[in-house]
Design a protein around this motif. Structure first.
Motif, PDB file in Angstrom:
ATOM      1  N   GLY A   1      -3.756   5.228  19.376  1.00  0.00           N
ATOM      2  CA  GLY A   1      -4.711   5.756  18.520  1.00  0.00           C
ATOM      3  C   GLY A   1      -4.509   5.980  17.233  1.00  0.00           C
ATOM      4  N   GLY A   2      -5.299   5.037  16.441  1.00  0.00           N
ATOM      5  CA  GLY A   2      -4.769   4.846  14.967  1.00  0.00           C
ATOM      6  C   GLY A   2      -5.835   5.632  13.986  1.00  0.00           C
ATOM      7  N   ALA A   3      -6.564   6.803  14.500  1.00  0.00           N
ATOM      8  CA  ALA A   3      -7.500   7.025  13.825  1.00  0.00           C
ATOM      9  C   ALA A   3      -6.926   8.394  12.865  1.00  0.00           C
ATOM     10  CB  ALA A   3      -8.694   7.804  14.387  1.00  0.00           C
ATOM     11  N   VAL A   4      -7.711   9.527  12.762  1.00  0.00           N
ATOM     12  CA  VAL A   4      -6.964  10.570  11.690  1.00  0.00           C
ATOM     13  C   VAL A   4      -5.748  11.112  12.367  1.00  0.00           C
ATOM     14  CG1 VAL A   4      -8.240  12.527  12.395  1.00  0.00           C
ATOM     15  CG2 VAL A   4      -7.464  12.155  10.028  1.00  0.00           C
ATOM     16  N   ILE A   5      -5.778  11.586  13.646  1.00  0.00           N
ATOM     17  CA  ILE A   5      -4.481  12.080  14.256  1.00  0.00           C
ATOM     18  C   ILE A   5      -3.331  11.199  14.508  1.00  0.00           C
ATOM     19  CG2 ILE A   5      -3.891  13.347  16.185  1.00  0.00           C
ATOM     20  CD1 ILE A   5      -5.684  14.803  14.911  1.00  0.00           C
TER      21      ILE A   5
ATOM     22  N   VAL B   1     -10.852  12.560  -1.363  1.00  0.00           N
ATOM     23  CA  VAL B   1     -11.595  13.066  -0.027  1.00  0.00           C
ATOM     24  C   VAL B   1     -12.684  13.637  -0.658  1.00  0.00           C
ATOM     25  CG1 VAL B   1      -9.497  12.906   1.661  1.00  0.00           C
ATOM     26  CG2 VAL B   1     -10.129  14.824   0.337  1.00  0.00           C
ATOM     27  N   ASP B   2     -12.911  13.917  -1.964  1.00  0.00           N
ATOM     28  CA  ASP B   2     -14.085  14.551  -2.477  1.00  0.00           C
ATOM     29  C   ASP B   2     -14.507  15.883  -1.807  1.00  0.00           C
ATOM     30  OD1 ASP B   2     -14.589  12.444  -4.157  1.00  0.00           O
ATOM     31  OD2 ASP B   2     -15.771  11.243  -2.527  1.00  0.00           O
ATOM     32  N   LEU B   3     -13.317  16.700  -1.666  1.00  0.00           N
ATOM     33  CA  LEU B   3     -13.450  17.814  -1.065  1.00  0.00           C
ATOM     34  C   LEU B   3     -14.445  19.004  -1.919  1.00  0.00           C
ATOM     35  CD1 LEU B   3     -12.457  20.363   0.783  1.00  0.00           C
ATOM     36  CD2 LEU B   3     -10.532  20.500  -0.895  1.00  0.00           C
ATOM     37  N   VAL B   4     -15.363  19.645  -1.216  1.00  0.00           N
ATOM     38  CA  VAL B   4     -16.228  20.389  -1.781  1.00  0.00           C
ATOM     39  C   VAL B   4     -16.031  21.696  -1.176  1.00  0.00           C
ATOM     40  CG1 VAL B   4     -18.716  21.070  -1.992  1.00  0.00           C
ATOM     41  CG2 VAL B   4     -18.048  18.600  -2.317  1.00  0.00           C
ATOM     42  N   GLU B   5     -15.270  22.925  -1.819  1.00  0.00           N
ATOM     43  CA  GLU B   5     -15.185  24.387  -0.991  1.00  0.00           C
ATOM     44  C   GLU B   5     -16.456  24.942  -1.118  1.00  0.00           C
ATOM     45  OE1 GLU B   5     -11.422  25.942  -1.756  1.00  0.00           O
ATOM     46  OE2 GLU B   5     -10.793  24.091  -2.587  1.00  0.00           O
ATOM     47  N   GLY B   6     -17.574  24.588  -0.663  1.00  0.00           N
ATOM     48  CA  GLY B   6     -18.514  25.221  -0.507  1.00  0.00           C
ATOM     49  C   GLY B   6     -18.997  26.271   0.495  1.00  0.00           C
TER      50      GLY B   6
ATOM     51  N   GLU C   1     -12.823  26.730   2.432  1.00  0.00           N
ATOM     52  CA  GLU C   1     -13.707  26.078   3.281  1.00  0.00           C
ATOM     53  C   GLU C   1     -14.654  25.139   2.616  1.00  0.00           C
ATOM     54  OE1 GLU C   1     -14.020  29.408   6.758  1.00  0.00           O
ATOM     55  OE2 GLU C   1     -15.330  29.488   5.133  1.00  0.00           O
ATOM     56  N   GLY C   2     -15.027  24.096   3.437  1.00  0.00           N
ATOM     57  CA  GLY C   2     -16.053  23.263   2.913  1.00  0.00           C
ATOM     58  C   GLY C   2     -15.971  21.920   3.770  1.00  0.00           C
ATOM     59  N   TRP C   3     -16.417  20.828   3.040  1.00  0.00           N
ATOM     60  CA  TRP C   3     -16.636  19.707   3.537  1.00  0.00           C
ATOM     61  C   TRP C   3     -15.720  18.481   2.793  1.00  0.00           C
ATOM     62  CZ3 TRP C   3     -20.497  23.199   2.312  1.00  0.00           C
ATOM     63  CH2 TRP C   3     -21.051  22.694   1.157  1.00  0.00           C
ATOM     64  N   PHE C   4     -15.653  17.394   3.157  1.00  0.00           N
ATOM     65  CA  PHE C   4     -14.907  16.285   2.757  1.00  0.00           C
ATOM     66  C   PHE C   4     -15.274  14.849   3.313  1.00  0.00           C
ATOM     67  CE2 PHE C   4     -12.454  18.217   5.904  1.00  0.00           C
ATOM     68  CZ  PHE C   4     -11.807  17.151   6.668  1.00  0.00           C
ATOM     69  N   ASP C   5     -14.690  14.086   2.833  1.00  0.00           N
ATOM     70  CA  ASP C   5     -14.920  12.668   3.381  1.00  0.00           C
ATOM     71  C   ASP C   5     -13.745  12.395   4.333  1.00  0.00           C
ATOM     72  OD1 ASP C   5     -15.161   9.897   3.672  1.00  0.00           O
ATOM     73  OD2 ASP C   5     -15.579   9.225   1.785  1.00  0.00           O
ATOM     74  N   GLY C   6     -14.217  12.470   5.594  1.00  0.00           N
ATOM     75  CA  GLY C   6     -13.264  12.357   6.962  1.00  0.00           C
ATOM     76  C   GLY C   6     -12.565  10.905   6.837  1.00  0.00           C
ATOM     77  N   TYR C   7     -13.500   9.755   6.421  1.00  0.00           N
ATOM     78  CA  TYR C   7     -13.159   8.453   6.630  1.00  0.00           C
ATOM     79  C   TYR C   7     -11.902   8.273   5.759  1.00  0.00           C
ATOM     80  CZ  TYR C   7     -13.415   3.615   6.885  1.00  0.00           C
ATOM     81  OH  TYR C   7     -13.050   1.998   7.052  1.00  0.00           O
ATOM     82  N   SER C   8     -12.223   8.822   4.393  1.00  0.00           N
ATOM     83  CA  SER C   8     -11.342   8.528   3.378  1.00  0.00           C
ATOM     84  C   SER C   8      -9.847   9.303   3.719  1.00  0.00           C
ATOM     85  CB  SER C   8     -11.802   9.165   2.021  1.00  0.00           C
ATOM     86  OG  SER C   8     -12.809   8.260   1.683  1.00  0.00           O
TER      87      SER C   8
END
Length: 394
Positions: free
Chosen positions: A12-16, A91-96, A154-161
């Motif tokens: 498995g070569g995704a994020v983990i 990863v364009d982290l947004v700490e919203g 806390e927030g959201w980001f670009d998981g693919y990146s």
């Protein structure tokens, strides 16, 4: 050219899997070889690419809070940590922040969780209904008893990146990625593993890490004579635009479990289906009636501005859901030598990948955890029927 043998094979070569590969390859005390086997090098349908990609400290278990505290620091510094040839990934982290809302029957849970989160050093504010309304005037608080808001971390980001940054860094450290599925796995005399690939080739490995996710993780476990309750469960994400502004919207979790957050000029939302409808699934079909009949009415009740919206695109992906306790199985498997699990993240894989990759690498090299003890996530808890209870399952 086929790899005849490796010291560590990561399935498995995704994020983990890519986090494990990077963290192992960058260690000065690891001199062995690593290979990653990924059946879909396009990553078009992996959870890392299809997730809503967020991070929070608002958990009810200390280990999950610790994991995400490390995760947020990693994301904040990812440009320096995973730089390759002067190219700093973003990863364009947004700490919203997350905003968990509670009705009177759930207020005590929110209070207990908040006390633990503060003790652990998470930056979370507990809010009474009047404070909620003062900070978020677009919010309907008529049925609410309290809320908790992540002020930072806390927030959201670009998981693919994030996934691609781990992958690129691992490759720069001479970790090859093989475009093949592991069809069969067996232990041989002498203690090594033999992996039979979808292209017919065979690879001998000293250590195997199963990070195959929802699509293959359970199958690999069965190949190793291990039966665990990991299931593929579909989750849909819907986008929409709104006429009115909803300023400073965090990632809001309604008491029903429905979530919504900003995405560009619009919004994304989703929710787990009713338990009776949450069955094993491998298709990527989108049920638009779920948005029309459940998500939209719920969101319009909570945020009246959402009564007038324009629905947009939608897509589906899969969680590797651990039906035992909705927490991942991480680490070695007692009784199956040199076989590691990093499975069952139940939607938390992206945010937990930095700490889990680091932990698995530590354990492979030293036989134990050096930085953050992940043993609470070990599969031993399944054998003794001691689930790791997480009250904030989203």
């Amino acid at each position: 050219m086929a790899i005849a043998s490796v010291d560590v094979a990561i399935i498995g070569g995704a994020v983990i899997g890519s986090s494990v590969a990077y963290h192992l390859a960058q260690r000065d005390d690891f001199k062995g070889t690593i290979a990653v086997f990924e059946k879909d090098p396009s990553y078009q349908r992996c959870a890392s690419a299809l997730s809503a990609a967020s991070i929070r400290q608002q958990f009810s278990s200390a280990i999950n809070i610790d994991i995400s505290l490390h995760g947020i620091n990693f994301l904040r510094n990812i440009g320096d940590i995973l730089e390759v040839d002067g190219d700093k990934p973003r990863v364009d982290l947004v700490e919203g922040g997350y905003l968990f809302l509670a009705t009177p029957d759930k207020r005590s849970i929110l209070e207990e969780n908040h006390a633990l989160q503060q003790k652990m050093g998470a930056d979370i504010a507990f809010m009474e209904p009047d404070a909620l309304l003062a900070n978020f005037p677009w919010l309907n608080v008529s049925d609410l008893a309290a809320g908790s808001h992540g002020l930072s971390g806390e927030g959201w980001f670009d998981g693919y990146s994030l996934m691609q940054a781990f992958r690129r860094k691992a490759r720069s450290l001479n970790v090859p990625y093989e475009s093949a599925q592991v069809e069969h796995l067996e232990k041989i005399m002498g203690g090594n593993w033999i992996l039979t690939l979808s292209n017919g080739e065979q690879v001998e490995a000293g250590v195997v890490v199963n990070a195959a996710g929802a699509s293959g993780g359970m199958k690999i476990c069965l190949e190793a004579d291990l039966d665990i309750p990991i299931h593929s469960r579909k989750r849909m994400i819907f986008t929409f635009e709104c006429r009115e502004e909803v300023p400073n919207l965090p990632l809001l979790i309604d008491p029903t479990g429905t979530y919504v957050r900003p995405e560009g000029a619009g919004f994304i939302c989703g929710s787990a289906p009713a338990e009776i409808d949450d069955l094993d699934c491998f298709d990527y079909d989108v049920d638009y009636s779920f948005f029309e009949e459940h998500l939209w009415p719920t969101l319009a009740t909570r945020i009246p501005a959402f009564e007038a919206i324009k629905p947009g695109a939608a897509w589906a992906g899969h969680y590797d859901m651990n039906l035992f306790d909705h927490n991942a199985f991480v680490g070695p498997v007692p009784g199956i030598e040199d076989f590691y699990l990093a499975l069952g993240f139940s939607g938390h894989g992206l945010q937990q990948s930095p700490a889990v990759g680091r932990g698995i690498a530590e354990h492979i090299v030293t036989g134990g955890y050096e930085s953050l003890d992940l043993s609470e996530l070990g599969i031993e808890r399944l054998g003794i029927n001691k689930p790791l209870i997480e009250k904030n399952v989203v």
